[in-house]
Design an enzyme around this catalytic site. Structure first.
Site, PDB file in Angstrom:
ATOM      1  N   ARG A 152     -61.959  44.520 -16.172  1.00 30.74           N
ATOM      2  CA  ARG A 152     -62.166  45.732 -16.957  1.00 30.74           C
ATOM      3  C   ARG A 152     -61.426  45.710 -18.297  1.00 30.74           C
ATOM      4  O   ARG A 152     -61.666  46.558 -19.156  1.00 30.74           O
ATOM      5  CB  ARG A 152     -61.755  46.960 -16.137  1.00 30.74           C
ATOM      6  CG  ARG A 152     -62.782  47.360 -15.086  1.00 30.74           C
ATOM      7  CD  ARG A 152     -62.355  48.586 -14.332  1.00 30.74           C
ATOM      8  NE  ARG A 152     -61.351  48.284 -13.320  1.00 30.74           N
ATOM      9  CZ  ARG A 152     -60.684  49.208 -12.632  1.00 30.74           C
ATOM     10  NH1 ARG A 152     -60.893  50.490 -12.876  1.00 30.74           N
ATOM     11  NH2 ARG A 152     -59.805  48.860 -11.712  1.00 30.74           N
ATOM     12  N   GLY A 199     -55.031  56.182  -2.861  1.00 31.30           N
ATOM     13  CA  GLY A 199     -54.756  56.231  -1.437  1.00 31.30           C
ATOM     14  C   GLY A 199     -53.623  57.215  -1.159  1.00 31.30           C
ATOM     15  O   GLY A 199     -52.763  57.444  -2.017  1.00 31.30           O
ATOM     16  N   LYS A 234     -39.549  36.713 -46.225  1.00 29.62           N
ATOM     17  CA  LYS A 234     -39.808  35.834 -45.085  1.00 29.62           C
ATOM     18  C   LYS A 234     -38.800  34.691 -45.075  1.00 29.62           C
ATOM     19  O   LYS A 234     -38.611  34.016 -46.088  1.00 29.62           O
ATOM     20  CB  LYS A 234     -41.244  35.288 -45.193  1.00 29.62           C
ATOM     21  CG  LYS A 234     -41.726  34.489 -43.970  1.00 29.62           C
ATOM     22  CD  LYS A 234     -41.421  33.003 -43.998  1.00 29.62           C
ATOM     23  CE  LYS A 234     -42.128  32.272 -45.099  1.00 29.62           C
ATOM     24  NZ  LYS A 234     -41.869  30.779 -44.998  1.00 29.62           N
TER      25      LYS A 234
END
Length: 445
Positions: free
Chosen positions: A16, A140, A334
């Site tokens: 899914r 459940g 960077k």
């Protein structure tokens, strides 16, 4: 001390999720879900986890290393997965803790509560972690007997209306008594419609054999499983709420908390002000008294005390900023060190560089660090002044106190305290613009 042997079920691809990446490797807070869980497990036990994976899940094995992995050759259910893991579980373990790789938000406190329940005087065979959601949906149900012990786990499809009204739901997380774990697991059968081995059957088996089972209650947010992208986003939201709360409590000002995003390892000092729409990727450390202005993105970097970042700044991996450094709007840094007091106020790129203390980098400056094949370093000395729109073609050194004239392209080293200017000679042609416009007018343009 009780010996706890964790077993993590991670063999599902998660169809899914609509992804070629195994479900447990999808990230929340900058880290794979299963790695969040492993970190929590590692805080409660010294025993390496046993991770159950499907064939071909080498990327999962790499993520969880050095945890031991066992292969579940066929998808025959959770009971079968635990059975595959048992031969690798440490002999003599007091508790086998069964967890799920996509239930990554479990807290250390909840797991300790389960272990304490498993170690209680009545020595329950199985401790199941339950929760009480606002809407139980089709979870459940945990059915308790009159003594408060766990009598059964009933799947929603098999439950009657009375059982469906029970608010205590099953999370799937269990602590099984180590000395009887094999005995109970081996009795789980596949005599059901799907012909799978359901771990939940272990409660009925234990009760039938005269053992006691019990339930402990956890927080619904911690037990959020992830089966699709929406649930992944929900898990991210839960983590971010927790981290924002922790940041506020630790002395960080978040002007608009809901727009600030942290990673699992973000470190922020006291009296830091973070403006709206700031994103922290993994590996960020911020000192005290800093200000992170709006719309900035930081990843893999360190910022020392009293520095200011942004707005609209980007600090990439390897950026290391000293104290009282200023990184302004639309500046990217960077893999560079900026020493105390250095300033890059706007519209510049600093990559693979060392900028000395109190140096000033003008607007539009670029360190040209890449020739299409290799990276090269730029060194700018303490107190140097680099004029606007300068291109520093690495490898190159600018000396201490040197001045670079605006608009220069610097390809050679500059001495300390020197002035370097590189510009083409300016040429003016009087009246040319007017003649040009007349020509275009005659041509109808």
């Amino acid at each position: 001390m009780s010996v706890v042997a964790p077993v993590i079920l991670a063999a599902g691809m998660g169809s899914r999720m609509k992804s070629g990446t195994p479900k447990v490797l999808h990230k929340i807070g900058g880290r794979a879900m299963i790695s969040h869980l492993l970190a929590t497990v590692g805080s409660i036990t010294d025993e390496e986890a046993v991770v159950v994976v499907a064939p071909g899940m080498d990327d999962v094995k790499g993520e969880v290393s050095p945890a031991r992995c066992v292969i579940q050759p066929d998808a025959k259910g959770t009971g079968h997965a635990v059975k595959c893991a048992l031969p690798e579980v440490k002999e003599g373990a007091d508790t086998v803790l069964v967890l799920y790789g996509d239930t990554s938000l479990l807290s250390r406190e909840t797991l300790i509560k389960m272990i304490e329940a498993a170690s209680a005087d009545k020595k329950p065979a199985v401790v199941v972690l339950g929760f009480e959601p606002a809407d139980p949906l089709e979870y459940g149900r945990l059915v308790l007997d009159q003594k408060g012990d766990l009598a059964a786990i009933t799947e929603y499809a098999d439950a009657d209306e009375t059982v469906r009204k029970i608010g205590l739901c099953n999370s799937g997380v269990m602590a099984i008594r180590g000395d009887i774990a094999s005995e109970l697991i081996n009795e789980i059968s596949s005599n059901n419609a799907k012909q799978e081995f359901y771990l939940t059957d272990i409660v009925e088996i234990a009760n039938r054999k005269g053992y006691t089972c019990t339930a402990v209650i956890g927080d619904e947010d911690e037990l959020l499983g992830v089966n699709n992208r929406e649930q992944l986003a929900n898990a991210e939201a839960v983590l971010q709420r927790q981290w924002r709360k922790q940041a506020l409590e630790s002395g960080v000002t978040l002007i608009d908390p809901d727009t600030v995003f942290f990673s699992h390892d973000t470190q922020i000092g006291q009296d830091v002000v973070i403006e709206p729409n700031v994103f922290f990727g993994p590996g960020v450390k911020i000192g005290d008294n800093c200000q992170i202005k709006a719309f900035s993105h930081l990843e893999g970097c360190s910022v020392e005390n009293s520095s200011t970042i942004g707005p609209f700044a980007r600090l990439r991996p390897g950026a290391s900023l000293g104290e009282n450094v200023k990184i302004g709007n639309f500046v990217e840094v960077k893999k560079s060190r900026l020493d105390d007091g250095a300033k890059v106020s706007h519209l510049s790129y600093i990559g693979d560089a060392h900028v000395g203390a109190d140096a000033n980098i003008g607007a539009g400056t670029i360190t040209c660090n890449y020739d299409g094949y290799d990276k090269f370093k730029t060194e700018i000395g303490a107190g140097a002044f680099v004029g606007s729109n300068t291109a520093l073609v690495a490898p190159v050194k600018v000396g201490k106190g040197a001045i670079i004239g605006a608009g220069s392209t610097i390809t050679r080293d500059v001495d300390d305290d020197a002035l370097s200017v590189e510009r083409a000679e300016e040429v003016q042609k009087s009246g040319w613009a007017a003649r040009f416009r007349k020509l275009k007018a005659r041509l109808g343009k």
